[in-house]
Design a protein around this motif. Structure first.
Motif, mmCIF file in Angstrom:
data_model
loop_
_atom_site.group_PDB
_atom_site.id
_atom_site.type_symbol
_atom_site.label_atom_id
_atom_site.label_comp_id
_atom_site.label_asym_id
_atom_site.label_seq_id
_atom_site.Cartn_x
_atom_site.Cartn_y
_atom_site.Cartn_z
ATOM 1 N N GLU A 163 0.847 -1.210 0.000
ATOM 2 C CA GLU A 163 0.000 0.000 0.000
ATOM 3 C C GLU A 163 0.873 1.247 0.000
ATOM 4 O OE1 GLU A 163 -3.631 2.017 2.616
ATOM 5 O OE2 GLU A 163 -2.616 0.255 3.378
ATOM 6 N N ILE B 276 -11.694 9.300 -1.409
ATOM 7 C CA ILE B 276 -11.797 7.829 -1.442
ATOM 8 C C ILE B 276 -12.539 7.311 -0.212
ATOM 9 C CG2 ILE B 276 -9.571 7.384 -0.320
ATOM 10 C CD1 ILE B 276 -9.225 4.987 -2.205
ATOM 11 N N HIS C 49 -4.598 0.905 -4.536
ATOM 12 C CA HIS C 49 -5.993 0.903 -4.088
ATOM 13 C C HIS C 49 -6.823 0.257 -5.207
ATOM 14 C CE1 HIS C 49 -4.366 3.930 -1.319
ATOM 15 N NE2 HIS C 49 -5.334 3.551 -0.517
ATOM 16 N N LEU D 277 -4.852 5.915 -8.049
ATOM 17 C CA LEU D 277 -5.319 4.874 -7.131
ATOM 18 C C LEU D 277 -4.679 3.531 -7.493
ATOM 19 C CD1 LEU D 277 -9.131 5.631 -6.614
ATOM 20 C CD2 LEU D 277 -7.179 6.430 -5.296
ATOM 21 N N VAL E 60 -13.545 -1.308 0.247
ATOM 22 C CA VAL E 60 -12.088 -1.495 0.123
ATOM 23 C C VAL E 60 -11.565 -2.621 1.026
ATOM 24 C CG1 VAL E 60 -11.722 0.911 -0.534
ATOM 25 C CG2 VAL E 60 -11.511 0.284 1.862
ATOM 26 N N ILE F 71 -12.146 -0.455 -5.351
ATOM 27 C CA ILE F 71 -12.781 0.880 -5.328
ATOM 28 C C ILE F 71 -14.157 0.838 -5.982
ATOM 29 C CG2 ILE F 71 -10.705 2.312 -5.096
ATOM 30 C CD1 ILE F 71 -10.633 2.525 -8.160
#
Length: 402
Positions: free
Chosen positions: A99, A142, A242, A237, A352, A245
Motif C-alpha cells: 500500500e 476515497i 488501491h 489509485l 475497500v 474501489i
C-alpha cells in the motif's frame, strides 16, 4: 539492503516502511526524516565493510499510531510487507509494497477529520497553459466515494481548489511550477507520468471503472480537460495499490452556474470556516449543530457553495420551516440520525475491505435507523421531504443478514 534499495527505487519520494520481523524499519534519509517527525531513536548499523546506514524503526503493532503522524506531516508512505512466512524459507524473505498511503488517499480514521472531506485533486492544463487559459480539475474523496470534476478558466479552478481544500494535488511531470504560478494556495503536489494525462488513457480508465461504453451520462462529454484530470486520479489509485474501489460509482460535474463563486479571500475575511483571531468563532462554528459526520461535511460544503437558484433555496427553507412547525418530528428524526453515524465512510470501508467488526455492527444500526427516517419523510405533507424519503433504501436484506 540490496532488496531494500530495489524496492525503494520504485517510490523514491515516499518514506518506505520496511517490515523486518516484528518491526517496521526505515533506512538512510527516510530514517532521518521519520525519527524527526515521530520522535523515535535514530541509530546506525553496519552496511558492508566500510560504511554505515542510518536506521529508525518501531514495532509493527504501533503502525496505527505512527502512520497518521507521517501522513499529517505531508509525507507519502510506502508500506512494504513480508509476503511469506520467514519460517518457511531458508533464503531472503520475499517482500513487496502492499500500500502507498498519501495525504490525499487515506482511509485510516486517525488520519481523517470526520467533519471535513479528504480530497485528492488532479489538474490538467490546456496546451501552452497561461493565466488566461483553461484547465480541468477533478476531486475524489476515497473515504466517501465522492468524485467531482470541472473545467474552466484558471480563476475558477483557483476558487474550486480553495473551497475543496485538497490534501494533495496531482499534476503531469514538470508542471509543479504551474501550480504556484496560476493558483494562490499552497498545495502538496505529486507528479505523474505524461502518458496518464492523455485523452485515450483517461477515457479507458474511467470507462473501466464505471463499466459503461461512454461518458455521456455523466455530463462531462464536452469537458475534455476535466475528463483527463478525473482519469489521472483513478490511475493514481492504481499506483497507490488501491484496487478495491467499487464504491466509486459515478462522476459528478460541478455545476458552475448553480453556485456563487467564493474566492479564498472572501471565505477567510467573512470567517465562514475558520476564525482569524484565536478567541474568535467562525460562522460554521456558530451554526454547526449537526449530529452526524455526514451532516457536518454537507453543511461545510453548502456554506462554501451557496446556491443561486431561488427554487432550490426555497426547497431547503421549506424543510427547515417544516421541522420548526413540527418539533416532535424533529426530535424523532434527530434520534434516528444519531444512530446512522458515518454511514458514508463505513460503506467505503466495506468496499475497500477495511471494515472492522465494530463498524459492521454500526452499519446494521444505521440501516435499522433508515427505515423509520424513510417512513417519517414519506408521511409528511411536504414534497421536498417526500422526495428524500422515496430515495432512501433501508437495504433490509443486508440489514437482516448483518
Amino acid at each position: 539492503m540490496k532488496q531494500y534499495y530495489s524496492i525503494k527505487a520504485v517510490h523514491p519520494d515516499a518514506i518506505l516502511l520496511f517490515r523486518v520481523g516484528d518491526f517496521y524499519e526505515t533506512f538512510g534519509d527516510d530514517a532521518i526524516k521519520a525519527s524527526g517527525i515521530l520522535g523515535i531513536t535514530l541509530t546506525r548499523r553496519a552496511n558492508g565493510s566500510a560504511t554505515y546506514v542510518e536506521l529508525a524503526g518501531f514495532p509493527y503493532h504501533a503502525i496505527d499510531t505512527y502512520l497518521p503522524k507521517l501522513v499529517r506531516a505531508g509525507e507519502r508512505v510506502a508500506i512494504c510487507e513480508q509476503l511469506e512466512d520467514p519460517k518457511t524459507t531458508k533464503t531472503l524473505v520475499k517482500r513487496g509494497i502492499t500500500e502507498l498511503v498519501t495525504p490525499g488517499v487515506a482511509l485510516t480514521d486517525n488520519v481523517l477529520d470526520h467533519k471535513e472531506n479528504n480530497f485528492v485533486a488532479a489538474i490538467h492544463f490546456a496546451r501552452n497553459a497561461s493565466a488566461r487559459g483553461n484547465a480541468g480539475v477533478a476531486f475524489l474523496d476515497i473515504s466517501t466515494g465522492e468524485f467531482l470534476a470541472a473545467e474552466g478558466p484558471m480563476e475558477y479552478i483557483d476558487k474550486l481548489l480553495g473551497n475543496f481544500a485538497p490534501k494533495e494535488v496531482l499534476v503531469e511531470r514538470g508542471n509543479k511550477g504551474r501550480l504556484e504560478e496560476f493558483f494562490s494556495g499552497r498545495y502538496l503536489a505529486s507528479e505523474l507520468d505524461d502518458w496518464i494525462f492523455t485523452d485515450q488513457s483517461a477515457n479507458e480508465r474511467l470507462l473501466k471503472q464505471f463499466e459503461t461504453s461512454s461518458l455521456k451520462g455523466f455530463g462531462i462529454g464536452r469537458m475534455p480537460l476535466a475528463v483527463v484530470a478525473a482519469g489521472a486520479i483513478l490511475h493514481y489509485l492504481d499506483i497507490t495499490k488501491h484496487s478495491q474501489i467499487s464504491h466509486i460509482t459515478k462522476l459528478r460535474r460541478i455545476e458552475e452556474d448553480s453556485y456563487v463563486r467564493l474566492d479564498k479571500f472572501t471565505v477567510r475575511n467573512l470567517e465562514l470556516i475558520d476564525s482569524m483571531g484565536e478567541e474568535g468563532k467562525s460562522l460554521l462554528g456558530v451554526i454547526d449543530r449537526t449530529i452526524s459526520p455526514m451532516g457536518a461535511r454537507l453543511l461545510r460544503r453548502w456554506l462554501l457553495f451557496p446556491l443561486k437558484d431561488v427554487a432550490a433555496i426555497n426547497r431547503r427553507l421549506d424543510v427547515v420551516e417544516y421541522f420548526f412547525r413540527h418539533p416532535d418530528d424533529r426530535e424523532e428524526l434527530k434520534g434516528y440520525l444519531e444512530q446512522t453515524g458515518d454511514l458514508e465512510r463505513i460503506i467505503s470501508k466495506v468496499a475497500v475491505g477495511r471494515v472492522t467488526p465494530r463498524e459492521v455492527v454500526q452499519l446494521k444500526n444505521a440501516l435499522t435507523a433508515i427505515e423509520p427516517i424513510k417512513t417519517l419523510c414519506c408521511n409528511s405533507d411536504l414534497d421536498a421531504l417526500r422526495t428524500i424519503g422515496e430515495q432512501l433504501n433501508p437495504c433490509t436484506l443486508i440489514r437482516d443478514r448483518l
